[in-house]
Design a protein around this motif. Sequence first.
Motif, short mmCIF file in Angstrom:
data_model
loop_
_atom_site.label_atom_id
_atom_site.label_comp_id
_atom_site.label_asym_id
_atom_site.label_seq_id
_atom_site.Cartn_x
_atom_site.Cartn_y
_atom_site.Cartn_z
N PRO A 1 2.04 -46.35 -65.42
CA PRO A 1 2.35 -45.04 -63.72
C PRO A 1 3.44 -44.36 -63.55
N MET A 2 4.17 -44.50 -64.72
CA MET A 2 5.16 -43.50 -64.65
C MET A 2 5.14 -42.30 -65.33
N ALA B 1 2.85 -40.50 -63.45
CA ALA B 1 3.02 -39.97 -62.02
C ALA B 1 4.14 -38.86 -61.68
N LEU B 2 5.29 -39.27 -62.69
CA LEU B 2 6.83 -39.09 -62.19
C LEU B 2 6.82 -37.86 -62.85
N ARG B 3 6.21 -37.73 -64.64
CA ARG B 3 6.72 -36.63 -65.53
C ARG B 3 5.78 -35.24 -65.21
#
Lengths: 857, 237
Positions: A850-851, A853-855
């Motif tokens: 899910p990270m 999404a932060l990239r």
Amino acid sequence: MSESKMPGEAPRQASAASGGAEQAKQDLRGHGGLPWFEALLQDLRFGLRTLRKNPGFTTVAILTLALGIGATTAIFTVVDKVLLQPLAYREADRMVVLMQTFSGGQSPVISIPKYMLWHDQPRVFEESTLYGFPGTLRVNLLGGDQPEQFQATQVSADFFSLFGVRLVAGRAFTAEEDAAGGLPVVVISSGLWRSRFGANPHIVGRTVDVDGTAYNVIGVMAPLYTPDLPLGDMCFPLQADPNSSNQGNDLFGVARLKPGVTLAMAKAATQVVAEEFRRKYPAMMDPKGGLTVETMHEVRVANIRTSLLVLLGAVSFVLLIACANVASLMLARATLRKREISIRAALGAGRGRIVRQLLTESVLLSLVGGALGLYLGYFGVRFLLGINPANLPRIGEHAEAISLDWRVLVFTLAVAVLTGMLAGLIPAIKASRTDLATTINESGTRSGTGLRGNKTRSVLVVTELAMAMVLLVGAALLMRTFHDSLNVKPGFQTHNILTMGMALRGARFQKTAPVAEVVREGRQRLESLPGVEAAAAACCLPLEGGYGLPFNIEGRPPTNGPFTGGGSWRSVSPEYFEVLRISLLRGRTFTDRDDGAAEPVVVINEAMAKQFWPKGDELGARITIAKGVGPQFEDPPREIIGVVGDVRDNGLNYNPQPTMYVPLAQVNDRLTALDATLIPMQWLVRTRVEPHSLTNEIERELRTASGGLPVGTVQSMDQVLAHSIAGEQFNMTLLTSFAAIALFLAAIGIYGIMAYSVQQRTQEIGIRMTLGASPQDVRWMVVLQGMILALIGVSLGVAGGLALTRLMRSLLYGVKPWDPLAFVLTAVLLSAVALFACYVPARRASRVNPMVALRYE
Amino acid sequence: MNSTAQPLIRLEGVTKVFHADEVETHALSDVHLEIKPGEFLSIAGPSGCGKSTLLSILGLLDSPSQGNYWIHTEAVDNLSLSDRTRIRNREIGFVFQAFNLIGDLTVYENVELPLTYRSMGAAERKKRVQEVLERVDMAHRAKHYPSQLSGGQQQRVAVARALVGQPSILLADEPTGNLDSKNSEAVMGLLRQLHADGATICMVTHDPRYAESADRAIHLLDGRIVEETQGTSTASA
Ligand SMILES: Nc1ncnc2c1ncn2[C@@H]1O[C@H](COP(=O)(O)OP(=O)(O)O)[C@@H](O)[C@H]1O
Ligand SMILES: [Mg+2]
């Protein structure tokens, strides 16, 4: 050079000198002399480099195309040989075959009287011939160390000229030699000439001893015709009596139309002959029947056409699925190549040029796939037909006529190029439409729910699945047919029976008594062999057909023309029913006492008993067989002494017909002699051990019993059975293979689109996970999306299947084209495979970190 | 702010090490952090110092290599995947620099998304989505697609999506990073308003002006907290 002085030269030089614009235009079109060719070379070079740089994509695409093109090549080689290529006869397109028609269909087997009325029509036919079943006649060649059995054919004088059979030495028969009672002459094959006579140049004029008669060798045939005309090693003049009243239908009548005469005209002329025949022999023609003609080609291929066309349809589906798969792969790759393409466009490449570049790549792929497919397909089908020639006509006993000729090569090349174009066209057009601005500064809201941007690919995958579904249903139907065939009770036990043919011919066997004596002696000798349980002889083997004759029941008026009914006729020795374990239902079977001197008797089968004696009072009734059919068939009234169980004598997929069994020892002499000109007598030996292990002992005992005669076509009853369903097995094997390929390709297709969609949706999936979507939620979302495609495909496939399986109705037995079980099972299978194909990418999706999404790149 | 209140979030000795291509990156080293209910915390620091990593740990998108993490009083560093998913869905709302709205879904559907991952009736979902869209002043755009909105509007929708599940804390990773100053101001205004209404917010930002909106600002450098300053927020209770 004088060219510069040519009048047309000056203006051109002038324009080149004056206008730079013209020059530029030419540059854009290409480079001087060979713009088209150079551009192609450039496209090829770049295409090769691109393909080499993407080995994964290239390998999958090539293998997919190889499967599709390979399957197509395999079937085309067979279709071409069997259906398309002209028969290897002289002017075969003008050859017609005399057919008798009856309520249930038509048959090319006719009698001498029919032929005699028909053939002499100089306004319609150029020449004509009458001949026996090619190669089924067996004769014994004497004069060597031991008598040897050979295949032979009886033909009328015009046969060689009509079929265009060349003679390498000598001449064909004269009319005198072909006349009834003519001198014994023979034309031999080059094979026999070489093997038996060392290619002796002086063979013509020598005599050979065939079944005790000295035949004058008058000619040697060229080694030309084996698959299309399996004449065997010797041709004898038929010597048919033009005034014969033998109404037995056991010959072929063929004529060549005069130039300008159409098939319709020949049919009309034959119709007139039919009426004439009916007037002359009112008893001998079915009230609903008649005579007609068909082209030679039609007669040879009519039975096989449907199954080959169904297979051809099936491979075209496989090819289209492969095409769709590659198109889908290329679409996915075109998205990845958007940048490259838009840069090319920005640098001035026109749409046409970009389309051409991409098409070059797909055609390259499909040419490589085609080469591989050619190899796979050609050797695959040779291998398959080598094992199982599938009763296909025209291909030879071991499919030796299936060859890699220029027609197959051109076909495969054409298919490969077309496939490449087809697979490349949609991706090329889509890619060339790429909007420059949006690609080069691509940004903004990229995350989509996946398939919306892949509409074309979705359509391709749905189509693939639908086509795979149709193939699967077809395969399932053939599997059920085949399975049903295997489960049909043939009415006898096939295991542990050895069969073989013996030609009882020549002066010694012109009467029934000596034949019956050989059979009695042979049975005794065989039954004394350890390992042999029982032995019998018969005119013909079960599952391989036989004779049909009418009969009259004593004390009943005729109901069917002059007859009470008709049925299959078989002459059998005592023990026949015991060897085959055909069940005795009532009365008794034959014994050695039912010989020529005893009361004439007959055993009938259950089907006949049920149809004609529904009350079960058949025992003791008397029938007369073949009354008025000709002197050869003259038969006394016979008492019914037994009823036996039904046997599928005409093949597993044919319902049992009324059948009359007559003691071999009670057959009239002329019919015994006639039989020997059609097919050899059959021995049937029930063994306690593997039947082939006794071949040598059995052959030896039978030689002794028959005064030295050999046997031929030694095969176990299991082999006879396998042979009888070889065609069904071939159809089923091929269609099942194609369905399996289709299933595999469709699975790859749906896997491909889902995997690609998951890859494109990584960001979106990450976002969903940050919002609380669990791995199961994500998995379910992907699977659901894939399964919607799959279910649309399956539904369309069911509809397509319902529409198309009707076309294969004639290949089905015991199962309806809309068989619910076949549809349900295949729908479940395809859905399960699709589910699995979706599950793999779905699992990958559920593992998205899910990270992402932060990239923010 | 009530200093005796239980911290909503407590990190103790949190370390995060990435192993990529045989290179170890210490994205976070020994981070101690407490966030109280109703607090507005800002995190600042140069690019690559570990801000997003810290946020992803706070948001249960990733787990620490070492150290402990409590939300309310529940230790969450050793929970199963499905528990982490559930807590993320209920306790945490995310706002991203790139908005991260899903392009094929309408504004309404985007906002509804977190609620679809819990069992909630359609009527309740509708009520909540409408409420929260009104709160960010985007109700009139419910049927629009993200591509039809300006960046500021998209970010307001993203905030609505983060709020709709009524999370305990709002995590925002450079929410103004993709916006011009006018839109940035509008989004910050919205966050300040939410904070004033009692929301707990943890926001990564580069911009010192916006860092000042927070009750407290921490500065990260090479994965360590190097400085902590009390802001001038008016919203302390
Ligand atoms: N998944 C990852 N794998 C390897 N290194 C990572 C990963 N995520 C972040 N990093 C590294 O950790 C450090 C901190 O990254 P990040 O938290 O994204 O920084 P910031 O958000 O402050 O710019 C950076 O050096 C980054 O390259
Ligand atoms: Mg960051």
